[in-house]
Design a protein around this motif. Structure first.
Motif, PDB file in Angstrom:
ATOM      1  N   HIS A   9      58.449  20.102  89.864  1.00  0.00           N
ATOM      2  CA  HIS A   9      58.046  21.100  88.871  1.00  0.00           C
ATOM      3  C   HIS A   9      59.268  21.795  88.273  1.00  0.00           C
ATOM      4  CE1 HIS A   9      53.755  21.569  90.770  1.00  0.00           C
ATOM      5  NE2 HIS A   9      53.924  20.429  90.124  1.00  0.00           N
ATOM      6  N   LYS A  46      60.994  19.448  85.807  1.00  0.00           N
ATOM      7  CA  LYS A  46      60.231  19.413  84.556  1.00  0.00           C
ATOM      8  C   LYS A  46      60.506  20.663  83.722  1.00  0.00           C
ATOM      9  CE  LYS A  46      55.469  18.891  82.843  1.00  0.00           C
ATOM     10  NZ  LYS A  46      55.361  20.172  82.107  1.00  0.00           N
ATOM     11  N   PHE A  47      60.507  21.818  84.381  1.00  0.00           N
ATOM     12  CA  PHE A  47      60.770  23.087  83.692  1.00  0.00           C
ATOM     13  C   PHE A  47      62.164  23.091  83.073  1.00  0.00           C
ATOM     14  CE2 PHE A  47      62.628  27.431  84.200  1.00  0.00           C
ATOM     15  CZ  PHE A  47      61.933  28.049  83.172  1.00  0.00           C
ATOM     16  N   LYS A  89      64.025  20.527  82.259  1.00  0.00           N
ATOM     17  CA  LYS A  89      64.101  19.554  81.159  1.00  0.00           C
ATOM     18  C   LYS A  89      63.524  20.153  79.882  1.00  0.00           C
ATOM     19  CE  LYS A  89      64.161  15.159  83.694  1.00  0.00           C
ATOM     20  NZ  LYS A  89      63.408  13.919  84.004  1.00  0.00           N
ATOM     21  N   GLU A  90      62.438  20.923  80.029  1.00  0.00           N
ATOM     22  CA  GLU A  90      61.847  21.589  78.866  1.00  0.00           C
ATOM     23  C   GLU A  90      62.808  22.619  78.282  1.00  0.00           C
ATOM     24  OE1 GLU A  90      58.245  23.153  80.453  1.00  0.00           O
ATOM     25  OE2 GLU A  90      57.155  21.250  80.329  1.00  0.00           O
ATOM     26  N   ILE A  91      63.520  23.335  79.154  1.00  0.00           N
ATOM     27  CA  ILE A  91      64.507  24.317  78.689  1.00  0.00           C
ATOM     28  C   ILE A  91      65.651  23.610  77.967  1.00  0.00           C
ATOM     29  CG2 ILE A  91      66.223  26.010  79.435  1.00  0.00           C
ATOM     30  CD1 ILE A  91      63.367  27.045  79.555  1.00  0.00           C
ATOM     31  N   ALA A  95      65.528  20.702  76.382  1.00  0.00           N
ATOM     32  CA  ALA A  95      65.009  20.256  75.083  1.00  0.00           C
ATOM     33  C   ALA A  95      64.917  21.426  74.107  1.00  0.00           C
ATOM     34  CB  ALA A  95      63.629  19.625  75.274  1.00  0.00           C
ATOM     35  N   GLN A  96      64.551  22.578  74.633  1.00  0.00           N
ATOM     36  CA  GLN A  96      64.459  23.797  73.834  1.00  0.00           C
ATOM     37  C   GLN A  96      65.829  24.179  73.277  1.00  0.00           C
ATOM     38  OE1 GLN A  96      61.715  26.862  75.491  1.00  0.00           O
ATOM     39  NE2 GLN A  96      63.543  28.109  75.588  1.00  0.00           N
ATOM     40  N   SER A 136      67.088  21.699  70.528  1.00  0.00           N
ATOM     41  CA  SER A 136      66.376  21.686  69.249  1.00  0.00           C
ATOM     42  C   SER A 136      67.075  22.611  68.251  1.00  0.00           C
ATOM     43  CB  SER A 136      64.927  22.131  69.446  1.00  0.00           C
ATOM     44  OG  SER A 136      64.871  23.464  69.908  1.00  0.00           O
ATOM     45  N   THR A 172      59.294  27.403  73.763  1.00  0.00           N
ATOM     46  CA  THR A 172      58.338  26.350  73.411  1.00  0.00           C
ATOM     47  C   THR A 172      56.905  26.680  73.801  1.00  0.00           C
ATOM     48  OG1 THR A 172      60.128  24.763  73.733  1.00  0.00           O
ATOM     49  CG2 THR A 172      57.904  23.882  73.557  1.00  0.00           C
ATOM     50  N   GLU A 173      56.711  27.275  74.977  1.00  0.00           N
ATOM     51  CA  GLU A 173      55.357  27.563  75.462  1.00  0.00           C
ATOM     52  C   GLU A 173      54.618  28.562  74.578  1.00  0.00           C
ATOM     53  OE1 GLU A 173      53.620  26.260  77.896  1.00  0.00           O
ATOM     54  OE2 GLU A 173      55.166  24.897  78.624  1.00  0.00           O
ATOM     55  N   CYS A 188      56.111  30.036  66.256  1.00  0.00           N
ATOM     56  CA  CYS A 188      56.517  30.467  67.596  1.00  0.00           C
ATOM     57  C   CYS A 188      56.507  31.984  67.680  1.00  0.00           C
ATOM     58  CB  CYS A 188      57.924  29.932  67.912  1.00  0.00           C
ATOM     59  SG  CYS A 188      57.996  28.117  67.865  1.00  0.00           S
TER      60      CYS A 188
END
Length: 241
Positions: free
Chosen positions: A153, A156-157, A159-161, A163-164, A167, A189-190, A197
């Motif tokens: 988890h 995953k978190f 990786k999202e950061i 990608a954020q 961007s 992103t969330e 956003c």
């Protein structure tokens, strides 16, 4: 002779995009509202069910004098340890919340802005995100997820950061109170829905100021002058317009 009924002149209905707190209070049934029921009720977010505080609500804590220790690992990397008791500003609604003894495991990702005041004192501000990895019920000796799953988890978190951060940010350029500001807003992103956003991490003139969020009463930001917050919010509004 036939008569026709007089038509009442049409009146425009007042539309409120955001109900005020007073209107919301009037809509409530008479008597004192049981806040514990609202807290403990099942809610939906992103197709999943959850309980507890509703999305968008906030806690406000006051921390006792804590114990912060840090050890230098590399020129830019430090190990930290912090222990303290935090106390709610105000009181929890009676009957709400988890039982005493419940534990949580959070991962905190934050900016820490520090300024030296004298030989021994520094002002310190932190802003960022915290992500729940697991919890342990008061009547159990097991955590809600095992260590390998917690690690997945967390990966995953992060990786999202990443990608954020990779961007394209929202460019910010404006003048306020005689000062020229240039910077960027990185969307959280969330909080993005249908291309808009509602929370962004803000950097102006190379300094991170924290996270700005769009609330019912306008743009909000902790630790930043209201006028400057409004100016930043206007730039974001124009971008998404």
């Amino acid at each position: 002779m036939a008569t026709t009924a007089k038509r009442k002149p049409e009146t425009k209905k007042k539309v409120l995009e955001e109900p005020t707190l007073e209107i919301e209070k009037k809509r409530q049934a008479p008597g004192k509202k049981d806040l514990s029921k609202s807290y403990n009720a099942f809610k939906q977010y992103g197709g999943k069910q959850y309980t507890g505080m509703a999305i968008g609500r906030s806690h406000h804590w006051e921390y006792d004098q804590g114990d912060w220790k840090e050890t230098k690992i590399t020129p830019d990397l430090w190990e930290i340890f912090y222990a303290v008791t935090k106390r709610r500003k105000g009181h929890a609604p009676k009957g709400s919340g988890v039982p005493v003894g419940t534990e949580y495991h959070w991962y905190i990702l934050a900016h820490q802005n520090v300024k030296k005041l004298n030989a021994n004192d520094y002002s310190t501000e932190m802003s960022g995100l915290k992500f729940k990895l697991a919890h342990k019920r008061a009547d159990s000796d097991k955590w809600s997820t095992k260590a390998p799953t917690q690690r997945k988890h967390l990966v995953k978190f992060l990786k999202e950061i990443i990608a954020q951060l990779e961007s394209d940010p929202i460019p910010l350029t404006f003048d306020y109170e005689g000062v020229h500001y240039e910077g960027e807003g990185i969307p959280i992103t969330e909080t993005c829905h249908e291309g808009v956003c509602y929370e962004l991490s803000i950097t102006l003139n190379d300094k991170n100021l924290g996270i700005i969020r769009c609330a019912k009463s306008g743009w909000k930001m902790d630790g930043v002058e209201k006028g400057l917050v409004k100016a930043i919010g206007n730039q974001i509004f124009l971008y998404f317009e």
